[in-house]
Design an enzyme around this catalytic site. Structure first.
Site, PDB file in Angstrom:
ATOM      1  N   MET A 107     104.612  27.985  -9.503  1.00  0.00           N
ATOM      2  CA  MET A 107     104.089  26.836  -8.751  1.00  0.00           C
ATOM      3  C   MET A 107     102.566  26.843  -8.849  1.00  0.00           C
ATOM      4  SD  MET A 107     106.666  26.158  -5.611  1.00  0.00           S
ATOM      5  CE  MET A 107     106.036  27.365  -4.475  1.00  0.00           C
ATOM      6  N   GLY A 108     102.040  27.511  -9.867  1.00  0.00           N
ATOM      7  CA  GLY A 108     100.590  27.546 -10.060  1.00  0.00           C
ATOM      8  C   GLY A 108      99.925  28.509  -9.098  1.00  0.00           C
ATOM      9  N   ALA A 109      98.598  28.326  -8.889  1.00  0.00           N
ATOM     10  CA  ALA A 109      97.786  29.253  -8.093  1.00  0.00           C
ATOM     11  C   ALA A 109      98.044  30.679  -8.605  1.00  0.00           C
ATOM     12  CB  ALA A 109      98.084  29.120  -6.609  1.00  0.00           C
ATOM     13  N   LEU A 110      97.874  30.818  -9.895  1.00  0.00           N
ATOM     14  CA  LEU A 110      98.302  32.044 -10.574  1.00  0.00           C
ATOM     15  C   LEU A 110      97.460  33.256 -10.170  1.00  0.00           C
ATOM     16  CD1 LEU A 110      98.908  30.628 -14.179  1.00  0.00           C
ATOM     17  CD2 LEU A 110     100.494  30.749 -12.246  1.00  0.00           C
ATOM     18  N   SER A 156     100.488  33.820  -3.847  1.00  0.00           N
ATOM     19  CA  SER A 156      99.588  32.656  -3.815  1.00  0.00           C
ATOM     20  C   SER A 156      99.196  32.327  -2.375  1.00  0.00           C
ATOM     21  CB  SER A 156     100.260  31.445  -4.456  1.00  0.00           C
ATOM     22  OG  SER A 156     100.653  31.775  -5.775  1.00  0.00           O
ATOM     23  N   ARG A 157     100.066  32.694  -1.425  1.00  0.00           N
ATOM     24  CA  ARG A 157      99.798  32.374  -0.019  1.00  0.00           C
ATOM     25  C   ARG A 157      98.788  33.327   0.628  1.00  0.00           C
ATOM     26  NH1 ARG A 157     105.460  30.424  -0.137  1.00  0.00           N
ATOM     27  NH2 ARG A 157     105.365  28.238   0.493  1.00  0.00           N
ATOM     28  N   GLY A 174     100.162  38.894 -10.519  1.00  0.00           N
ATOM     29  CA  GLY A 174     101.631  39.002 -10.530  1.00  0.00           C
ATOM     30  C   GLY A 174     102.211  38.090 -11.592  1.00  0.00           C
ATOM     31  N   HIS A 175     101.754  36.813 -11.584  1.00  0.00           N
ATOM     32  CA  HIS A 175     102.236  35.875 -12.610  1.00  0.00           C
ATOM     33  C   HIS A 175     101.825  36.352 -14.004  1.00  0.00           C
ATOM     34  CE1 HIS A 175     101.646  33.047  -9.080  1.00  0.00           C
ATOM     35  NE2 HIS A 175     102.893  32.830  -9.392  1.00  0.00           N
ATOM     36  N   GLN A 201     115.358  35.268  -4.103  1.00  0.00           N
ATOM     37  CA  GLN A 201     115.316  34.246  -5.165  1.00  0.00           C
ATOM     38  C   GLN A 201     115.898  34.815  -6.470  1.00  0.00           C
ATOM     39  OE1 GLN A 201     111.974  31.365  -5.960  1.00  0.00           O
ATOM     40  NE2 GLN A 201     111.334  32.917  -7.411  1.00  0.00           N
TER      41      GLN A 201
HETATM   42  O1  PAF Z   1     108.777  31.634  -7.376  1.00  0.00           O
HETATM   43  C1  PAF Z   1     108.285  30.493  -7.500  1.00  0.00           C
HETATM   44  O2  PAF Z   1     107.091  30.320  -7.734  1.00  0.00           O
HETATM   45  C2  PAF Z   1     109.198  29.271  -7.341  1.00  0.00           C
HETATM   46  O3  PAF Z   1     110.165  29.486  -6.386  1.00  0.00           O
HETATM   47  C3  PAF Z   1     109.814  28.820  -8.670  1.00  0.00           C
HETATM   48  C4  PAF Z   1     110.745  29.878  -9.240  1.00  0.00           C
HETATM   49  C5  PAF Z   1     108.733  28.483  -9.669  1.00  0.00           C
HETATM   50  C6  PAF Z   1     110.662  27.554  -8.452  1.00  0.00           C
HETATM   51  O4  PAF Z   1     109.889  26.505  -7.955  1.00  0.00           O
END
Ligand code: PAF
Length: 282
Positions: free
Chosen positions: A31-34, A187-188, A37-38, A154
């Site tokens: 969801m961006g705001a990398l 990101s939060r 971790g990403h 998730q």
């Molecule tokens: O983990 C996330 O950032 C979101 O839940 C995802 C997997 C991109 C789905 O919107």
């Protein structure tokens, strides 16, 4: 060169070209705001595949009515800069109407798993996640998709969905990346004040306590959770949403801790809800 694709039509064409060339695809949905971790997911995807696709889409369907959709951090230019530096060539950055056209009414429900843990206080959240991830999987047709262990529930739900629907996608779950003090990157975290950032360390400290107790032979779940709560309660700004020890596939709560069980928690630090977990090994 980083190419940003916004339409499903163009993305389909691009994926067709990649597939026609018999190249493999590693996919990192975000969801961006990398953050780091990403980027660790991206690095692994790059190592293991010919092409890497990163999606950036703040998915409205996974936010509740009173959640932070409007304020969720959006840092698209910076995200692209970071991805370029990692050598990523392809970003999918659709508008909301591209993903959810007028009249969109399909839902993906991974029963039994979606209403446990975070699902209790975030009803509908995992349906929102499942439907967008399934759409992205259909579009991008990845060989592997990469997720962080921080979002443990998730990952369990996505793995189950992939298995149940016979998708030929390898779901890779990589370790949580933490700052030097142990706070899981999220990101939060940008919502936290300096004091709250210190308070937020209680999440990791309580997880470390759980691991230590299990290592020392204590297997009584209640006892472990009691000690974890003591740590959380030392932080003025912390309130507990839940602390649970669960089976890693069914997410059922265990009364007697076993090797491989997952200690998972959601704690509010001030107004910010944070999640974290550890897989117990002993
Ligand atoms: O983990 C996330 O950032 C979101 O839940 C995802 C997997 C991109 C789905 O919107």
């Amino acid at each position: 060169m980083l190419q940003v694709i916004k339409s499903i039509k163009d993305m389909k064409q691009k994926i067709k070209t990649i597939k026609d060339s018999h190249l493999t695809i590693g996919f990192v949905p975000t969801m961006g705001a990398l953050h780091e971790g990403h980027l660790s997911l991206v690095r692994n995807a790059k190592k293991e595949h010919d092409e890497v696709v990163v999606s950036i889409f703040v998915n409205p369907l996974q936010f509740g009515k009173n959640e932070d959709l409007r304020h969720y951090p959006r840092t698209f230019d910076r995200d692209c800069e970071l991805l370029s530096r990692e050598g990523v060539n392809l970003v999918f950055y659709p508008d909301i109407t591209e993903i959810y056209p007028d009249g969109f009414c399909t839902s993906v429900i991974v029963h039994d798993l979606e209403d446990k843990l975070c699902g209790k206080t975030r009803p509908g959240h995992f349906r929102g996640v499942a439907v967008v991830v399934l759409k992205l999987f259909h579009l991008i047709k990845p060989d592997s998709a990469y997720f962080g262990q921080k979002d443990f529930q998730q990952t369990v739900i996505i793995k189950r969905m992939v298995y149940d629907l016979n998708l030929d996608i390898n779901v890779k779950v990589l370790p949580t990346i933490r700052n030097t003090e142990g706070l899981a990157l999220s990101s939060r975290n940008v919502y936290l004040t300096e004091t709250e950032k210190k308070d937020a360390l209680c999440l990791y400290q309580s997880l470390v306590k759980a691991q230590c107790m299990a290592t020392s032979g204590i297997t009584d779940t209640e006892k472990i959770i009691r000690e974890m709560k003591k740590i959380i309660h030392t932080c003025a700004s912390a309130t507990i949403d839940y602390i649970s020890i669960v089976n890693p596939e069914t997410l059922e709560i265990t009364s007697e801790v076993r090797n491989g069980n997952v200690v998972t928690l959601a704690i509010r630090i001030g107004r910010t809800r944070l999640i974290d977990n550890v897989i117990l090994t002993f």
